[in-house]
Scaffold this active site. Sequence first.
Site, PDB file in Angstrom:
ATOM      1  N   CYS A 264       4.625  -0.427  -3.593  1.00 19.27           N
ATOM      2  CA  CYS A 264       5.576  -0.752  -2.478  1.00 19.27           C
ATOM      3  C   CYS A 264       5.204  -0.897  -1.228  1.00 19.27           C
ATOM      4  CB  CYS A 264       6.544   0.386  -2.838  1.00 19.27           C
ATOM      5  SG  CYS A 264       7.519   0.354  -4.391  1.00 19.27           S
ATOM      6  N   ALA A 265       4.257  -1.980  -1.030  1.00 21.80           N
ATOM      7  CA  ALA A 265       3.441  -2.032   0.236  1.00 21.80           C
ATOM      8  C   ALA A 265       4.197  -2.618   1.402  1.00 21.80           C
ATOM      9  CB  ALA A 265       2.054  -3.173  -0.003  1.00 21.80           C
ATOM     10  N   PRO A 267       5.526  -3.251   5.018  1.00 19.64           N
ATOM     11  CA  PRO A 267       5.026  -4.402   5.635  1.00 19.64           C
ATOM     12  C   PRO A 267       3.410  -4.346   5.417  1.00 19.64           C
ATOM     13  CG  PRO A 267       5.632  -3.004   7.275  1.00 19.64           C
ATOM     14  CD  PRO A 267       6.004  -2.250   6.402  1.00 19.64           C
ATOM     15  N   GLY A 269       0.993  -1.731   6.328  1.00 17.92           N
ATOM     16  CA  GLY A 269       0.148  -0.768   7.156  1.00 17.92           C
ATOM     17  C   GLY A 269      -0.882  -0.125   6.103  1.00 17.92           C
ATOM     18  N   LYS A 270      -0.300   0.468   5.021  1.00 20.05           N
ATOM     19  CA  LYS A 270      -1.238   1.476   4.061  1.00 20.05           C
ATOM     20  C   LYS A 270      -2.275   0.391   3.468  1.00 20.05           C
ATOM     21  CE  LYS A 270       2.316   3.915   2.945  1.00 20.05           C
ATOM     22  NZ  LYS A 270       3.260   3.642   3.925  1.00 20.05           N
ATOM     23  N   ASP A 315       7.880  -6.330  -8.986  1.00 17.49           N
ATOM     24  CA  ASP A 315       9.179  -5.192  -9.263  1.00 17.49           C
ATOM     25  C   ASP A 315       8.358  -4.125  -9.814  1.00 17.49           C
ATOM     26  OD1 ASP A 315      11.076  -3.558  -9.897  1.00 17.49           O
ATOM     27  OD2 ASP A 315      12.573  -5.270 -10.590  1.00 17.49           O
ATOM     28  N   ASP A 333       4.117   4.772  -2.474  1.00 21.14           N
ATOM     29  CA  ASP A 333       4.966   5.216  -1.270  1.00 21.14           C
ATOM     30  C   ASP A 333       6.292   4.616  -1.621  1.00 21.14           C
ATOM     31  OD1 ASP A 333       5.343   6.349   1.299  1.00 21.14           O
ATOM     32  OD2 ASP A 333       5.500   4.380   2.176  1.00 21.14           O
ATOM     33  N   CYS A 386       9.059   8.943   2.969  1.00 25.58           N
ATOM     34  CA  CYS A 386       9.293   9.256   4.234  1.00 25.58           C
ATOM     35  C   CYS A 386      10.455   9.937   4.858  1.00 25.58           C
ATOM     36  CB  CYS A 386       9.305   8.045   5.225  1.00 25.58           C
ATOM     37  SG  CYS A 386      10.300   6.676   4.827  1.00 25.58           S
TER      38      CYS A 386
END
Length: 449
Positions: A264-265, A267, A269-270, A315, A333, A386
Amino acid sequence: MTEGPNGRELALGILMEVTGQEEYSHIALRNVLEKYRYLSKQERAFLTRLTEGTLEWMLHLDYIINQFSNVKVNKMKPVIRNILRMSVYQLKFMNSVPASAVCNEAVKLAVKKGFRGLKGFVNGVLRNIARQLSEVVYPDKREAVPYLSVMYSMPEWIVEDWLKTYGRDMTERILQAFLEKEPLSIRPNLERIAPDRLKEALEQQGITVTQAAWPDYALRIENYNYLGAIPEFSQGLFQVQDISSMLAVELAEPKEGSLCIDVCAAPGGKSLHLAEKLHGTGIVEARDLTDYKVALIEENRIRAGAKNIRAFPWDACICHEASKGAADLVLADLPCSGLGVLGKKTDLKYRMSREQQKELAVLQRRILEVVQSYVKPGGILIYSTCTIHKGENEENAEWFLRHFPFEAVSLDSGMPAGLNIETAGRGYIQLLPGIHGSDGFFIAKFRRI
């Protein structure tokens, strides 16, 4: 030549989008700032503070308005309601703005938006509040839920849940932290620039740069106009990323040559952080649900110049058969209630509910059930959110270990100096605003047996 909208009119437009059209506040604000790039640094700062502050303090502002208005906030015309909210925010929290100017500008705005017949109402309510602001009667401090809800502008159900989980003292520290404006955290692209060189370059532009508490390369910036105007950002020399998000990648400890899957990447950053740690080797597959989200990842990938990332839509609830047993590292994440980042996304607290939290916890389990199959024997899965809600964090981590052939991996060796969380040895940590100097963030690490 037609005069463009002023800061208050732009702020009202954003408030209408967020409260009426359910646009996310950070997106609505970003779109306006990009459209009106001619605004001065001071005008942009005023617009940002007025918009974010009004949304952040909305429950508190409504409480004040209801003490001075015969028409309760929820019965008002939406435009009038938001004009009053942003005006009371200025009266209460922006001492540099004269009360007379606040009232006059509010009346002008009401007339401009077609509510000439209500200009007397707007004027009367605001002038009464301006005269009697110090006399507002707040809830009794001994009544913890209504008091904390109004004083920190947090929905009562969230306050209730946090009081049960964290107790009053810690809950109040968390609530206070959300209202404190923090500098923006950035991660230098260590493949291309050293942190001290980046710091020097930014300072030469008048940007205030400080060292983050951890990791040792992380920086915090403030007193800048907007990101697009900073050459080093456009050149991909740094990425906006909270230190808690950086820590998730640090604790993952990716090895060179690895296949890493970020499920679930967006935008990105990770994913970019993982790719940097691979030093140009291996591959990071960055996936997300829609073409739009993948485009965000790709935009950041191109800007950063990362060659070892492949982004494509997928998905996460559907198994990608070719990935089964292939990944050295899966970073999950996952979608969550977001109640750990309310200092940045102020409107999330008004959108979320207990029922939605439960639905998100179920969705997280559905995704984990699928993506755990991608991890090869001995490989690592990082589960993060988060939020600071146990149902989406500790309880799901415990569920995962009961149902799949994984073991918890101690985080002690990767924890930054000075960050001591007793559960790290058991394979997970819960970062809390006001306690750990970061967003609210959960990280758990598992190894496939």
